[in-house]
Design a protein around this motif. Structure first.
Motif, PDB file in Angstrom:
ATOM      1  N   GLY A  50      18.114  42.855  50.033  1.00 56.27           N
ATOM      2  CA  GLY A  50      18.245  42.786  51.483  1.00 56.27           C
ATOM      3  C   GLY A  50      19.586  42.251  51.943  1.00 56.27           C
ATOM      4  N   MET A  51      20.629  42.558  51.200  1.00 54.40           N
ATOM      5  CA  MET A  51      21.964  42.084  51.549  1.00 54.40           C
ATOM      6  C   MET A  51      22.578  42.999  52.602  1.00 54.40           C
ATOM      7  SD  MET A  51      23.133  41.358  47.616  1.00 54.40           S
ATOM      8  CE  MET A  51      24.662  40.536  47.936  1.00 54.40           C
ATOM      9  N   ASP A  52      23.484  42.464  53.393  1.00 51.45           N
ATOM     10  CA  ASP A  52      24.213  43.243  54.386  1.00 51.45           C
ATOM     11  C   ASP A  52      25.338  43.979  53.658  1.00 51.45           C
ATOM     12  OD1 ASP A  52      25.383  44.326  56.613  1.00 51.45           O
ATOM     13  OD2 ASP A  52      26.225  42.428  57.332  1.00 51.45           O
ATOM     14  N   ALA A  53      25.266  45.294  53.616  1.00 51.82           N
ATOM     15  CA  ALA A  53      26.248  46.080  52.861  1.00 51.82           C
ATOM     16  C   ALA A  53      27.662  45.890  53.390  1.00 51.82           C
ATOM     17  CB  ALA A  53      25.862  47.557  52.896  1.00 51.82           C
ATOM     18  N   ASP A  54      27.802  45.632  54.686  1.00 52.96           N
ATOM     19  CA  ASP A  54      29.133  45.423  55.258  1.00 52.96           C
ATOM     20  C   ASP A  54      29.719  44.068  54.867  1.00 52.96           C
ATOM     21  OD1 ASP A  54      28.945  47.887  56.478  1.00 52.96           O
ATOM     22  OD2 ASP A  54      28.095  47.052  58.327  1.00 52.96           O
ATOM     23  N   ALA A  55      28.862  43.111  54.536  1.00 48.74           N
ATOM     24  CA  ALA A  55      29.332  41.765  54.191  1.00 48.74           C
ATOM     25  C   ALA A  55      29.599  41.599  52.696  1.00 48.74           C
ATOM     26  CB  ALA A  55      28.310  40.724  54.638  1.00 48.74           C
ATOM     27  N   VAL A  56      29.259  42.615  51.893  1.00 46.47           N
ATOM     28  CA  VAL A  56      29.450  42.524  50.445  1.00 46.47           C
ATOM     29  C   VAL A  56      30.821  43.068  50.083  1.00 46.47           C
ATOM     30  CG1 VAL A  56      28.600  43.307  48.206  1.00 46.47           C
ATOM     31  CG2 VAL A  56      26.987  42.715  50.007  1.00 46.47           C
ATOM     32  N   ASP A  57      31.586  42.251  49.357  1.00 45.25           N
ATOM     33  CA  ASP A  57      32.913  42.648  48.891  1.00 45.25           C
ATOM     34  C   ASP A  57      32.905  42.609  47.366  1.00 45.25           C
ATOM     35  OD1 ASP A  57      35.653  43.321  49.024  1.00 45.25           O
ATOM     36  OD2 ASP A  57      36.190  41.207  48.752  1.00 45.25           O
ATOM     37  N   VAL A  58      33.324  43.712  46.744  1.00 46.26           N
ATOM     38  CA  VAL A  58      33.319  43.819  45.286  1.00 46.26           C
ATOM     39  C   VAL A  58      34.734  44.056  44.803  1.00 46.26           C
ATOM     40  CG1 VAL A  58      32.418  45.103  43.310  1.00 46.26           C
ATOM     41  CG2 VAL A  58      30.995  44.782  45.332  1.00 46.26           C
ATOM     42  N   SER A  59      35.139  43.273  43.813  1.00 43.26           N
ATOM     43  CA  SER A  59      36.436  43.515  43.180  1.00 43.26           C
ATOM     44  C   SER A  59      36.225  43.652  41.675  1.00 43.26           C
ATOM     45  CB  SER A  59      37.418  42.383  43.493  1.00 43.26           C
ATOM     46  OG  SER A  59      37.013  41.194  42.872  1.00 43.26           O
ATOM     47  N   ILE A  60      36.954  44.597  41.095  1.00 48.72           N
ATOM     48  CA  ILE A  60      36.859  44.868  39.655  1.00 48.72           C
ATOM     49  C   ILE A  60      38.252  44.737  39.071  1.00 48.72           C
ATOM     50  CG2 ILE A  60      36.260  46.581  37.914  1.00 48.72           C
ATOM     51  CD1 ILE A  60      34.350  47.814  40.012  1.00 48.72           C
ATOM     52  N   ARG A  61      38.355  43.938  38.025  1.00 49.90           N
ATOM     53  CA  ARG A  61      39.629  43.794  37.331  1.00 49.90           C
ATOM     54  C   ARG A  61      39.352  43.761  35.830  1.00 49.90           C
ATOM     55  NH1 ARG A  61      38.207  38.688  38.866  1.00 49.90           N
ATOM     56  NH2 ARG A  61      38.672  37.012  37.411  1.00 49.90           N
ATOM     57  N   CYS A  62      40.403  43.984  35.064  1.00 52.02           N
ATOM     58  CA  CYS A  62      40.258  44.029  33.613  1.00 52.02           C
ATOM     59  C   CYS A  62      41.206  43.032  32.965  1.00 52.02           C
ATOM     60  CB  CYS A  62      40.560  45.434  33.091  1.00 52.02           C
ATOM     61  SG  CYS A  62      39.346  46.659  33.604  1.00 52.02           S
ATOM     62  N   ARG A  63      40.807  42.592  31.794  1.00 48.29           N
ATOM     63  CA  ARG A  63      41.667  41.754  30.956  1.00 48.29           C
ATOM     64  C   ARG A  63      41.744  42.401  29.599  1.00 48.29           C
ATOM     65  NH1 ARG A  63      40.610  35.841  32.822  1.00 48.29           N
ATOM     66  NH2 ARG A  63      41.558  36.090  34.840  1.00 48.29           N
ATOM     67  N   PRO A  64      42.822  42.594  29.003  1.00 46.22           N
ATOM     68  CA  PRO A  64      44.161  42.369  29.532  1.00 46.22           C
ATOM     69  C   PRO A  64      44.482  43.368  30.634  1.00 46.22           C
ATOM     70  CG  PRO A  64      44.319  43.450  27.409  1.00 46.22           C
ATOM     71  CD  PRO A  64      42.866  43.154  27.651  1.00 46.22           C
ATOM     72  N   SER A  65      45.322  42.949  31.543  1.00 48.67           N
ATOM     73  CA  SER A  65      45.678  43.793  32.679  1.00 48.67           C
ATOM     74  C   SER A  65      46.441  45.017  32.197  1.00 48.67           C
ATOM     75  CB  SER A  65      46.544  43.021  33.674  1.00 48.67           C
ATOM     76  OG  SER A  65      45.830  41.928  34.166  1.00 48.67           O
ATOM     77  N   GLY A  66      46.077  46.151  32.725  1.00 49.75           N
ATOM     78  CA  GLY A  66      46.751  47.396  32.361  1.00 49.75           C
ATOM     79  C   GLY A  66      46.868  48.292  33.576  1.00 49.75           C
ATOM     80  N   ALA A  67      47.415  49.460  33.359  1.00 44.00           N
ATOM     81  CA  ALA A  67      47.594  50.402  34.460  1.00 44.00           C
ATOM     82  C   ALA A  67      46.246  50.934  34.927  1.00 44.00           C
ATOM     83  CB  ALA A  67      48.496  51.544  34.024  1.00 44.00           C
TER      84      ALA A  67
END
Length: 159
Positions: free
Chosen positions: A91-108
């Motif tokens: 029941g989360m507000d879809a507009d209020a959800v922020d998702v970030s995806i990153r990788c280690r080690p950083s690459g292109a």
């Protein structure tokens, strides 16, 4: 002969003669005054707990799906599907959800074979019964953040 006791109710006058029922009234008044904030606290903690569990589940399941996908296109499609499913379930507000995806080690490109995918889900919990007047619902919101990591296969994207 008994000494007179000035504290008897007959000597204090008719105003103080009868205290019957005042303890019950005091108990009800104090009970209501303490019960209302306690109920509000329980409702608030329940809402925060629900959103915390939802953010944690979204981060964990999205990272797992991305890490187990065979390629980047499948990972993006499955990740979005899982994220939308968890948002609906909790029941989360879809507009209020922020998702970030990153990788280690950083690459292109992210994700890549052998990298660790880190998914961060951030949302805000609005306090119960907070009116949207003058932006009070946004000001009185509690931020919630969850993060999860998943290792991708060294053979990821090659099949």
């Amino acid at each position: 002969m008994r000494p007179s006791n000035p504290s008897t109710s007959s000597e204090l006058g008719p105003r103080w003669a009868d205290d019957t029922g005042s303890a019950a009234l005091e108990f009800i008044t104090v009970g209501v005054l303490l019960l209302v904030p306690l109920v509000y606290l329980v409702l608030t903690l329940g809402a925060v707990q629900e959103q915390t569990l939802g953010a944690e589940a979204a981060a964990r399941h999205t990272a797992r799906v991305i890490g187990q996908a065979p390629d980047a296109d499948t990972a993006a499609a499955r990740g979005d599907g899982v994220l939308q499913s968890v948002i609906r379930e909790y029941g989360m507000d879809a507009d209020a959800v922020d998702v970030s995806i990153r990788c280690r080690p950083s690459g292109a490109a992210c994700p890549t074979a052998g990298s660790t995918v880190i998914v961060t889900v951030t949302t805000r919990v609005s306090l119960p019964f907070m009116p949207p007047l003058f932006g009070l619902d946004r000001i009185a919101a509690i931020p919630v953040q969850a993060e999860s990591a998943q290792k991708t296969s060294r053979l990821w994207g090659s099949g």
